[in-house]
Design a protein around this motif. Structure first.
Motif, mmCIF file in Angstrom:
data_model
loop_
_atom_site.group_PDB
_atom_site.id
_atom_site.type_symbol
_atom_site.label_atom_id
_atom_site.label_comp_id
_atom_site.label_asym_id
_atom_site.label_seq_id
_atom_site.Cartn_x
_atom_site.Cartn_y
_atom_site.Cartn_z
ATOM 1 N N ASN A 47 0.831 -1.216 0.000
ATOM 2 C CA ASN A 47 0.000 0.000 0.000
ATOM 3 C C ASN A 47 0.860 1.259 0.000
ATOM 4 O O ASN A 47 0.601 2.213 -0.743
ATOM 5 C CB ASN A 47 -0.930 0.016 1.216
ATOM 6 N N ASP A 48 1.905 1.266 0.840
ATOM 7 C CA ASP A 48 2.789 2.427 0.916
ATOM 8 C C ASP A 48 3.563 2.636 -0.389
ATOM 9 O O ASP A 48 3.727 3.772 -0.855
ATOM 10 C CB ASP A 48 3.785 2.269 2.078
ATOM 11 N N ILE A 49 4.032 1.529 -0.980
ATOM 12 C CA ILE A 49 4.761 1.642 -2.245
ATOM 13 C C ILE A 49 3.840 2.173 -3.336
ATOM 14 O O ILE A 49 4.227 3.046 -4.121
ATOM 15 C CB ILE A 49 5.351 0.275 -2.642
ATOM 16 N N ALA A 50 2.614 1.637 -3.399
ATOM 17 C CA ALA A 50 1.656 2.089 -4.418
ATOM 18 C C ALA A 50 1.374 3.584 -4.277
ATOM 19 O O ALA A 50 1.363 4.327 -5.266
ATOM 20 C CB ALA A 50 0.360 1.287 -4.303
ATOM 21 N N GLY A 51 1.162 4.050 -3.044
ATOM 22 C CA GLY A 51 0.894 5.474 -2.825
ATOM 23 C C GLY A 51 2.079 6.344 -3.179
ATOM 24 O O GLY A 51 1.922 7.419 -3.778
ATOM 25 N N SER A 52 3.291 5.867 -2.847
ATOM 26 C CA SER A 52 4.488 6.655 -3.108
ATOM 27 C C SER A 52 4.779 6.783 -4.599
ATOM 28 O O SER A 52 5.195 7.836 -5.077
ATOM 29 C CB SER A 52 5.691 6.010 -2.408
ATOM 30 N N LEU A 53 4.527 5.700 -5.366
ATOM 31 C CA LEU A 53 4.828 5.705 -6.792
ATOM 32 C C LEU A 53 3.637 6.129 -7.645
ATOM 33 O O LEU A 53 3.762 6.239 -8.875
ATOM 34 C CB LEU A 53 5.316 4.318 -7.235
ATOM 35 N N GLY A 54 2.478 6.326 -7.016
ATOM 36 C CA GLY A 54 1.295 6.765 -7.741
ATOM 37 C C GLY A 54 0.721 5.707 -8.672
ATOM 38 O O GLY A 54 0.305 6.006 -9.787
ATOM 39 N N PHE A 107 16.093 2.966 -4.330
ATOM 40 C CA PHE A 107 16.077 4.318 -4.897
ATOM 41 C C PHE A 107 15.142 4.435 -6.098
ATOM 42 O O PHE A 107 15.041 5.505 -6.713
ATOM 43 C CB PHE A 107 17.489 4.789 -5.259
ATOM 44 N N ALA A 108 14.439 3.335 -6.492
ATOM 45 C CA ALA A 108 13.543 3.365 -7.650
ATOM 46 C C ALA A 108 12.477 4.448 -7.476
ATOM 47 O O ALA A 108 11.844 4.551 -6.423
ATOM 48 C CB ALA A 108 12.887 2.002 -7.842
ATOM 49 N N THR A 109 12.288 5.235 -8.522
ATOM 50 C CA THR A 109 11.306 6.333 -8.475
ATOM 51 C C THR A 109 10.083 6.046 -9.335
ATOM 52 O O THR A 109 9.176 6.864 -9.406
ATOM 53 C CB THR A 109 11.950 7.644 -8.949
ATOM 54 N N ASN A 110 10.080 4.899 -10.020
ATOM 55 C CA ASN A 110 8.888 4.507 -10.778
ATOM 56 C C ASN A 110 8.733 2.993 -10.711
ATOM 57 O O ASN A 110 9.687 2.271 -10.358
ATOM 58 C CB ASN A 110 8.966 4.996 -12.231
ATOM 59 N N LEU A 111 7.563 2.529 -11.049
ATOM 60 C CA LEU A 111 7.243 1.113 -10.891
ATOM 61 C C LEU A 111 8.090 0.229 -11.800
ATOM 62 O O LEU A 111 8.539 -0.846 -11.378
ATOM 63 C CB LEU A 111 5.756 0.886 -11.174
ATOM 64 N N GLU A 112 8.335 0.659 -13.032
ATOM 65 C CA GLU A 112 9.083 -0.155 -13.978
ATOM 66 C C GLU A 112 10.496 -0.439 -13.469
ATOM 67 O O GLU A 112 10.994 -1.573 -13.538
ATOM 68 C CB GLU A 112 9.148 0.539 -15.350
ATOM 69 N N TRP A 178 13.526 1.372 3.006
ATOM 70 C CA TRP A 178 14.433 0.714 3.953
ATOM 71 C C TRP A 178 14.214 -0.794 4.013
ATOM 72 O O TRP A 178 15.069 -1.526 4.530
ATOM 73 C CB TRP A 178 14.307 1.339 5.338
ATOM 74 N N MET A 179 13.099 -1.288 3.457
ATOM 75 C CA MET A 179 12.923 -2.730 3.343
ATOM 76 C C MET A 179 13.978 -3.328 2.413
ATOM 77 O O MET A 179 14.294 -4.519 2.497
ATOM 78 C CB MET A 179 11.518 -3.064 2.815
ATOM 79 N N PHE A 180 14.501 -2.506 1.507
ATOM 80 C CA PHE A 180 15.544 -2.942 0.578
ATOM 81 C C PHE A 180 16.930 -2.491 1.020
ATOM 82 O O PHE A 180 17.914 -3.228 0.879
ATOM 83 C CB PHE A 180 15.247 -2.411 -0.823
ATOM 84 N N TYR A 181 17.028 -1.279 1.549
ATOM 85 C CA TYR A 181 18.336 -0.748 1.943
ATOM 86 C C TYR A 181 18.989 -1.575 3.053
ATOM 87 O O TYR A 181 20.219 -1.641 3.124
ATOM 88 C CB TYR A 181 18.203 0.704 2.415
ATOM 89 N N ILE A 182 18.189 -2.219 3.909
ATOM 90 C CA ILE A 182 18.790 -3.003 5.003
ATOM 91 C C ILE A 182 19.608 -4.174 4.467
ATOM 92 O O ILE A 182 20.484 -4.701 5.172
ATOM 93 C CB ILE A 182 17.734 -3.520 6.000
ATOM 94 N N ASN A 183 19.338 -4.588 3.228
ATOM 95 C CA ASN A 183 20.118 -5.688 2.648
ATOM 96 C C ASN A 183 21.533 -5.261 2.257
ATOM 97 O O ASN A 183 22.425 -6.102 2.147
ATOM 98 C CB ASN A 183 19.425 -6.217 1.387
ATOM 99 N N VAL A 184 21.725 -3.965 2.029
ATOM 100 C CA VAL A 184 22.994 -3.490 1.464
ATOM 101 C C VAL A 184 24.182 -3.735 2.399
ATOM 102 O O VAL A 184 25.168 -4.369 1.997
ATOM 103 C CB VAL A 184 22.891 -2.005 1.063
ATOM 104 N N PRO A 185 24.159 -3.263 3.661
ATOM 105 C CA PRO A 185 25.320 -3.547 4.525
ATOM 106 C C PRO A 185 25.512 -5.030 4.786
ATOM 107 O O PRO A 185 26.661 -5.508 4.868
ATOM 108 C CB PRO A 185 24.990 -2.789 5.820
ATOM 109 N N ILE A 186 24.400 -5.787 4.886
ATOM 110 C CA ILE A 186 24.521 -7.239 5.094
ATOM 111 C C ILE A 186 25.182 -7.882 3.882
ATOM 112 O O ILE A 186 26.069 -8.739 4.010
ATOM 113 C CB ILE A 186 23.129 -7.857 5.348
ATOM 114 N N GLY A 187 24.764 -7.455 2.681
ATOM 115 C CA GLY A 187 25.331 -8.016 1.456
ATOM 116 C C GLY A 187 26.807 -7.685 1.295
ATOM 117 O O GLY A 187 27.611 -8.544 0.887
#
Length: 538
Positions: A47-54, A107-112, A178-187
């Motif tokens: 829901n949050d992603i849909a609202g953020s990306l319109g 950092f994606a700014t659109n759905l595609e 941040w659901m995606f960014y948390i993977n970066v330091p672990i990776g």
């Protein structure tokens, strides 16, 4: 004597010890958990992603679908990809791809863009899941293979369980990225540790890629067939199944490509990307069927429990996650116990039977809960679920491949993993469809009982009307509001009963498949097989 002298030194030096051993184990388990967390963490943030990306919620569900499709395509090709690139190179490359793609998703700014990076994340993630168990096996002597399986099994169950918990906390407190960014330091940490501590095996040092035939047609048919099937299962309910032309065309693609893939791998090529002949083995074929049921139960429970807790009981995402913690804490020692019992020679069929009974009990217990059920009742049920999953996963994976020849193990283990993922996809599809159908049925039944002149109904409506009037609502709007509130109550009751029906259905899958356990040949892994499992890419 000369042959013995050459053979003996190969094993002891290959086993890491002390700090190095546990760094490898922790890195592999963490990579597997992170990959599986990402299969479910996004669900609570759609829901949050849909609202953020319109975009609409239907469009944003592609974020889940693209990851699942990539996962299920890559997993069965693990054996070939490791043979071609070398296990260490393939593993590190997959960690880097997963990490970079996670950053791209954030950092994606659109759905595609988000869908593209999610697909790439799924490609890398499928390899993490598929290779981690082989690394863990290599860290233990053959006498401790059951313990190694138990450690990896914790990742299999904890990943999908922690996903909604972690996702809910992030959505409640931070931005969805941040659901995606948390993977970066672990990776990044996992990549550096893998480069420093994971050793290449002898056959990885000088790989002659020119001698390895690439089954291009097999890879194409696998991608089209399995990818199309996964899409149909993931999107079917949301897109009205066969009323949608895309579903129709992809169903046709799956119906053509999957049989063609099976024929090609069995008859058309001498170097198949997936050696399907291993399914002639009775333990593997039956184990694969049972693994579909387990995948169905695991992913269905991960989907249904948060929905029930939040939409019916009214808990927040964070509260829903907290109720999972006691079950997770109990599950960890249960995996270790399952490993110890296997090591002592307890029949895997007995342990799997215990797990089956526990998980089906969880389903039937959940089917009795209501919107007034106390929080601690959910904790008890989730503890039983954790015990069930611990006793099912480790013994069944071992038993499924226990009668395979060493050369067949990489393919056999990859097939078992793919079947669990496919079972999860079937579970989500069946759950969504069944809930939708049962809501319509139960709503009709509830409405049919609301007869004019019913004194209980009249009393309830009057009470709601007076309550609204007491808040300053005018008489006409109060009556209208009372009927709207009644409609909401009916809808919630219908949804609740539908969830209960779906828990019962999941329990029935376990009950119906239970007799298959007795068709498994009971055989403890011999030394050669256990060594081959260690060398196999999970």
């Amino acid at each position: 004597m000369a042959a013995q002298t050459l053979a003996l030194p190969a094993q002891p030096p290959a086993l890491p010890t002390g700090f190095k051993k546990w760094i490898i184990v922790i890195t592999a388990i963490t990579a597997a958990i992170v990959e599986l967390i990402d299969t479910s963490i996004v669900n609570v943030g759609l829901n949050d992603i849909a609202g953020s990306l319109g975009v609409t919620i239907e469009d944003v569900s592609w974020v889940v679908t693209s990851y699942a499709i990539a996962n299920v395509i890559v997993i069965p090709m693990t054996g070939f990809l490791q043979r071609y690139f070398g296990r260490k190179n393939y593993y590190i490359g997959s960690i880097i791809l997963f990490t970079l793609s996670s950053y791209g998703c954030g950092f994606a700014t659109n759905l595609e863009t988000l869908i593209l990076f999610r697909f790439l994340q799924g490609v890398g993630g499928g390899a993490l899941l598929s290779t981690s168990q082989g690394l863990i096996y290599d860290a233990f002597p053959m006498s401790q293979r059951a313990l190694a399986s138990a450690l990896f099994g914790m990742g299999i169950v904890l990943g999908p369980t922690l996903g909604p918990t972690l996702g809910g906390y992030i959505i409640d407190n931070y931005h969805w990225s941040w659901m995606f960014y948390i993977n970066v330091p672990i990776g990044i940490l996992a990549a550096f540790l893998s480069i420093a501590y994971i050793d290449k095996k002898a056959d990885e040092v000088n790989i002659d890629r020119k001698s390895i035939q690439i089954d291009q047609l097999g890879i194409l048919l696998l991608a089209v067939g399995i990818g199309s099937l996964q899409y149909v299962l993931e999107r079917g309910e949301a897109d009205d199944w066969f009323d949608d032309k895309t579903i129709q065309w992809l169903t046709v693609a799956a119906v053509i490509a999957i049989p063609a893939f099976i024929w090609w791998e069995l008859r058309g090529t001498k170097e198949p990307v997936v050696d399907l002949r291993t399914l002639k083995n009775r333990n593997l074929s039956i184990g694969s069927i049972l693994m579909v049921v387990i995948g169905y139960g695991l992913f269905t429970s991960v989907l249904l429990y948060p929905l029930f807790a939040q939409r019916i009981v009214g808990l927040t995402a964070t509260q829903t996650g907290k109720l999972l913690i006691p079950g997770g804490l109990v599950t960890l020692p249960m995996f270790a116990l399952a490993g110890r019992l296997l090591a002592k020679g307890i029949s895997p069929r007995i342990l799997v039977a215990v797990g089956y009974v526990a998980f089906s009990s969880f389903c039937f217990i959940m089917s009795t809960y209501t919107m007034d059920t106390p929080d601690n009742f959910f904790i008890y049920a989730l503890i039983i679920r954790g015990i069930g999953l611990a006793f099912v996963n480790v013994p069944l994976i071992n038993q499924s491949v226990s009668t395979l020849e060493p050369r067949q193990l990489p393919t056999g283990i990859a097939i078992v993993n793919m079947m669990r993922q496919v079972g999860g996809a079937f579970g989500v599809a069946i759950t969504n469809t069944y809930v939708t159908q049962r809501v319509a049925v139960h709503r009709g039944d509830l409405v049919s009982n609301l007869q004019p002149g019913n004194p209980i109904l009249t009393e309830r409506l009057n009470a709601m009307t007076q309550g609204l009037a007491a808040r300053g609502v005018n008489a006409l709007d109060a009556v209208t509001g009372a009927y709207k509130n009644l409609d909401l109550i009916i809808s919630k009751q219908a949804l609740m009963i539908s969830y209960l029906d779906t828990f019962k259905l999941a329990g029935l899958f376990f009950v119906v498949s239970f007799p298959l356990l007795f068709l498994l040949k009971s055989k403890k892994m011999d030394a050669a097989t256990a060594k081959a499992v260690a060398d196999a890419a999970h």
